[in-house]
Motif scaffolding. Structure first.
Motif, PDB file in Angstrom:
ATOM      1  N   LYS A   1     -10.353   4.882  -4.841  1.00 55.76           N
ATOM      2  CA  LYS A   1      -8.934   5.169  -4.638  1.00 55.76           C
ATOM      3  C   LYS A   1      -8.391   4.390  -3.446  1.00 55.76           C
ATOM      4  CE  LYS A   1      -5.670   8.980  -4.859  1.00 55.76           C
ATOM      5  NZ  LYS A   1      -5.518  10.443  -5.004  1.00 55.76           N
TER       6      LYS A   1
ATOM      7  N   PHE B   1       0.816  -1.210   0.000  1.00 59.28           N
ATOM      8  CA  PHE B   1       0.000   0.000   0.000  1.00 59.28           C
ATOM      9  C   PHE B   1       0.853   1.265   0.000  1.00 59.28           C
ATOM     10  CE2 PHE B   1       0.597  -1.454   4.341  1.00 59.28           C
ATOM     11  CZ  PHE B   1       0.978  -0.312   5.028  1.00 59.28           C
ATOM     12  N   ARG B   2       0.244   2.358  -0.388  1.00 57.03           N
ATOM     13  CA  ARG B   2       0.934   3.648  -0.470  1.00 57.03           C
ATOM     14  C   ARG B   2       1.523   4.027   0.879  1.00 57.03           C
ATOM     15  NH1 ARG B   2      -0.947   7.261  -4.542  1.00 57.03           N
ATOM     16  NH2 ARG B   2       0.143   8.923  -3.431  1.00 57.03           N
TER      17      ARG B   2
ATOM     18  N   HIS C   1      -3.361   1.559 -10.593  1.00 58.37           N
ATOM     19  CA  HIS C   1      -4.040   2.835 -10.821  1.00 58.37           C
ATOM     20  C   HIS C   1      -5.172   2.718 -11.829  1.00 58.37           C
ATOM     21  CE1 HIS C   1      -0.512   4.481  -8.796  1.00 58.37           C
ATOM     22  NE2 HIS C   1      -1.192   5.608  -8.652  1.00 58.37           N
TER      23      HIS C   1
ATOM     24  N   VAL D   1      -9.025   4.665 -10.538  1.00 60.41           N
ATOM     25  CA  VAL D   1      -8.748   5.678  -9.520  1.00 60.41           C
ATOM     26  C   VAL D   1      -9.390   7.013  -9.855  1.00 60.41           C
ATOM     27  CG1 VAL D   1      -6.877   6.968  -8.388  1.00 60.41           C
ATOM     28  CG2 VAL D   1      -6.605   4.558  -8.854  1.00 60.41           C
TER      29      VAL D   1
ATOM     30  N   SER E   1      -5.023  -2.667 -14.844  1.00 63.28           N
ATOM     31  CA  SER E   1      -3.655  -2.488 -14.362  1.00 63.28           C
ATOM     32  C   SER E   1      -2.723  -3.572 -14.903  1.00 63.28           C
ATOM     33  CB  SER E   1      -3.655  -2.526 -12.831  1.00 63.28           C
ATOM     34  OG  SER E   1      -2.339  -2.553 -12.320  1.00 63.28           O
TER      35      SER E   1
ATOM     36  N   THR F   1       1.560   0.118  -7.014  1.00 63.52           N
ATOM     37  CA  THR F   1       0.145  -0.057  -6.683  1.00 63.52           C
ATOM     38  C   THR F   1      -0.670   0.160  -7.956  1.00 63.52           C
ATOM     39  OG1 THR F   1      -0.027   2.285  -6.070  1.00 63.52           O
ATOM     40  CG2 THR F   1       0.395   0.714  -4.288  1.00 63.52           C
TER      41      THR F   1
ATOM     42  N   SER G   1      -7.876   0.802  -4.484  1.00 66.54           N
ATOM     43  CA  SER G   1      -6.750   0.655  -5.398  1.00 66.54           C
ATOM     44  C   SER G   1      -5.412   0.868  -4.702  1.00 66.54           C
ATOM     45  CB  SER G   1      -6.895   1.654  -6.549  1.00 66.54           C
ATOM     46  OG  SER G   1      -5.760   1.650  -7.375  1.00 66.54           O
ATOM     47  N   GLN G   2      -5.267   1.987  -4.020  1.00 62.74           N
ATOM     48  CA  GLN G   2      -3.968   2.375  -3.481  1.00 62.74           C
ATOM     49  C   GLN G   2      -3.633   1.758  -2.129  1.00 62.74           C
ATOM     50  OE1 GLN G   2      -1.823   4.864  -5.473  1.00 62.74           O
ATOM     51  NE2 GLN G   2      -3.120   3.413  -6.568  1.00 62.74           N
TER      52      GLN G   2
ATOM     53  N   ASP H   1       7.080   1.966  -9.593  1.00 58.56           N
ATOM     54  CA  ASP H   1       5.895   2.786  -9.877  1.00 58.56           C
ATOM     55  C   ASP H   1       5.868   3.249 -11.332  1.00 58.56           C
ATOM     56  OD1 ASP H   1       4.397   2.741  -7.519  1.00 58.56           O
ATOM     57  OD2 ASP H   1       5.653   4.254  -6.574  1.00 58.56           O
TER      58      ASP H   1
END
Length: 495
Positions: free
Chosen positions: A250, A48-49, A190, A262, A194, A188, A253-254, A150
């Motif tokens: 979001k 995760f972010r 987006h 997103v 994906s 991750t 997803s993130q 990324d």
């Protein structure tokens, strides 16, 4: 090569920075080291972010160079500045880590922020570590280990063209990698489409996932017990607040690593219902009847939004919608018409022949054609083809005066809010759902030809009042919808 524990390398670095090593980083470190030492060449690390995955992979890169000074690492990111950020981090670790400080060369002529070369035994043309954007020309480079940091961000994945371009560029990087080289993707998702998706997307005719045969590690912010995977940094309350602020798509997803759109498209495809049933045609008292999923069909509308020429331009789309007695809508068929004229054939006639065949197959009583622009001469050609095939279908000419995005919003908003639109499974094989997920009214050149055709068909359907129960038991109040009640008259009188 001597095996040196990455966890120890990681702990020593964190100790020099007055930090402790969280369990989440130890788990990632164990996975990376085990995969590398057991010969796994193709890896995907999803976390995760703000989980520190890029920082951890930077330390992993320094650890790799500590073990093999002749290793060549290429860092690819969405753009060169992002790749350089990781390379600077690796360089700083080399300079300051007690176990790698000796790798820093005396001459710093090759010690830049986007590339550097450590003390090594071989004379190699490529640097020890090189940063590049995924769109950068890196032809001629060679790498033993490629890190994709990324590479998928909104700017490389928010349209069909960008997603295809990203895949093409990533495939080209395989020619940079030496035989038996290593690849590590970190990031991750987006987009619903994906590169990290674990299932092929039939909506775009995908046969296999992009990262096929890659060993995967996935660490969402919440585990299967709905508990934080990094409680020291993210409490459950923090995560709930983040979900509220980011929005469901979001966050999924993130933070939960589920491929989603997103950009939060305007139309919610989750409000659609799907079905597999076929249309059933029958006749009663010499009157045709249509049934779908045990519901009686009372009307049908079809809208054709024609187009010709460039494959990159608008699509020619025909949508067929049925409505039952309860006012529920069924998008039973949508066709993105493509033809290729040969010899004396003309594209207009070929398209009209296809439309006529669809009208026959689904018992369509009338077809509306949008005659703005190119469609002006089509009604006559379609009437001719329908007559040739002896198909009883009327042709209605329609001019659209409203802006396309307004037509789409007006047609879809109420129907979706009421969850009154069902879609046949065959529609999943067309671009329609992709258009729906990614459509934004304010975005120019948005793909919306299918949406526009369905909106046109919906606009032709009358709004129906659902049947209601009467006050007398559970009998339907059919008379409220314009139907007369049955009545048996006495006939035993004398004449």
């Amino acid at each position: 090569m001597e095996n040196k524990d990455f966890r120890i390398f990681l702990d020593i670095w964190n100790d020099t920075q007055n930090l402790t090593t969280p369990s989440i980083h130890l788990d990632m470190a164990d996975w990376l080291q085990t995969c590398y030492l057991t010969g796994e060449k193709r890896l995907l690390l999803m976390a995760f972010r703000a989980s520190g995955k890029s920082t951890l992979v930077g330390l992993f890169s320094a650890w790799l160079l500590w073990q093999d000074q002749d290793l060549r690492i290429l860092v690819l990111a969405a753009d060169t500045s992002l790749a350089s950020k990781m390379v600077r981090n690796i360089r700083k670790i080399i300079e300051k880590h007690p176990l790698t400080v000796h790798l820093k060369p005396a001459k710093l002529d090759q010690w830049a922020s986007d590339r550097f070369t450590i003390n090594r035994t071989k004379e190699l043309r490529d640097p020890s570590v090189l940063a590049a954007g995924v769109t950068t020309n890196i032809t001629g480079c060679r790498a033993d280990f490629i890190i994709y940091d990324d590479v998928e961000v909104p700017n490389t994945s928010d349209s069909v063209e960008k997603r295809q371009s990203l895949r093409d560029r990533l495939n080209e990087s395989n020619f940079i990698l030496v035989p038996k080289g290593n690849q590590l993707y970190i990031g991750t998702p987006h987009s619903y489409f994906s590169i990290y998706a674990d299932k092929p997307r039939i909506e775009i005719d995908e046969k296999d996932i992009f990262l096929l045969d890659f060993k995967r590690y996935k660490k969402p912010v919440l585990n299967k017990k709905n508990e934080s995977t990094w409680p020291e940094k993210y409490s459950k309350d923090d995560i709930d607040l983040l979900k509220q602020q980011a929005g469901p798509n979001k966050f999924a997803s993130q933070m939960m690593l589920e491929p989603m759109n997103v950009l939060e498209g305007r139309l919610d495809h989750d409000l659609l219902n799907f079905y597999e049933d076929d249309l059933i045609y029958s006749e009663a008292q010499q009157q045709p009847q249509l049934n779908l999923m045990e519901s009686k069909i009372v009307s049908c509308s079809a809208w054709w939004d024609p187009s010709f020429g460039s494959a990159k331009g608008d699509h020619s789309v025909l949508a067929v919608i049925f409505t039952d007695e309860e006012g529920h809508y069924y998008l039973h068929h949508i066709s993105y018409i493509k033809v290729k004229a040969k010899g004396t054939e003309d594209e207009a006639s070929l398209q009209c022949q296809i439309v006529a065949d669809i009208a026959k197959e689904f018992h369509v009583p009338s077809i509306a054609i949008e005659i703005n622009g190119l469609g002006k001469f089509l009604p006559a050609i379609l009437r001719r083809e329908l007559a040739v095939k002896n198909i009883p279908c009327a042709v209605i000419e329609k001019n659209s005066h409203k802006a396309k995005h307004i037509r789409i919003l007006e047609a879809f908003d109420a129907v979706l809010a009421a969850r009154a639109l069902s879609v046949h499974e065959s529609v999943k094989k067309t671009p329609f759902l992709l258009e729906m997920m990614e459509w934004q009214p304010s975005k120019k050149n948005s793909k919306d030809d299918g949406l526009d055709a369905v909106a046109g068909a919906l606009s032709l359907e009358p709004v129906r009042i659902k049947r209601a129960y009467s006050t007398m038991g559970k009998k339907w109040c059919s008379h409220r919808q314009g139907y007369g009640r049955g009545h048996q008259a006495k006939t035993d009188f004398d004449v």
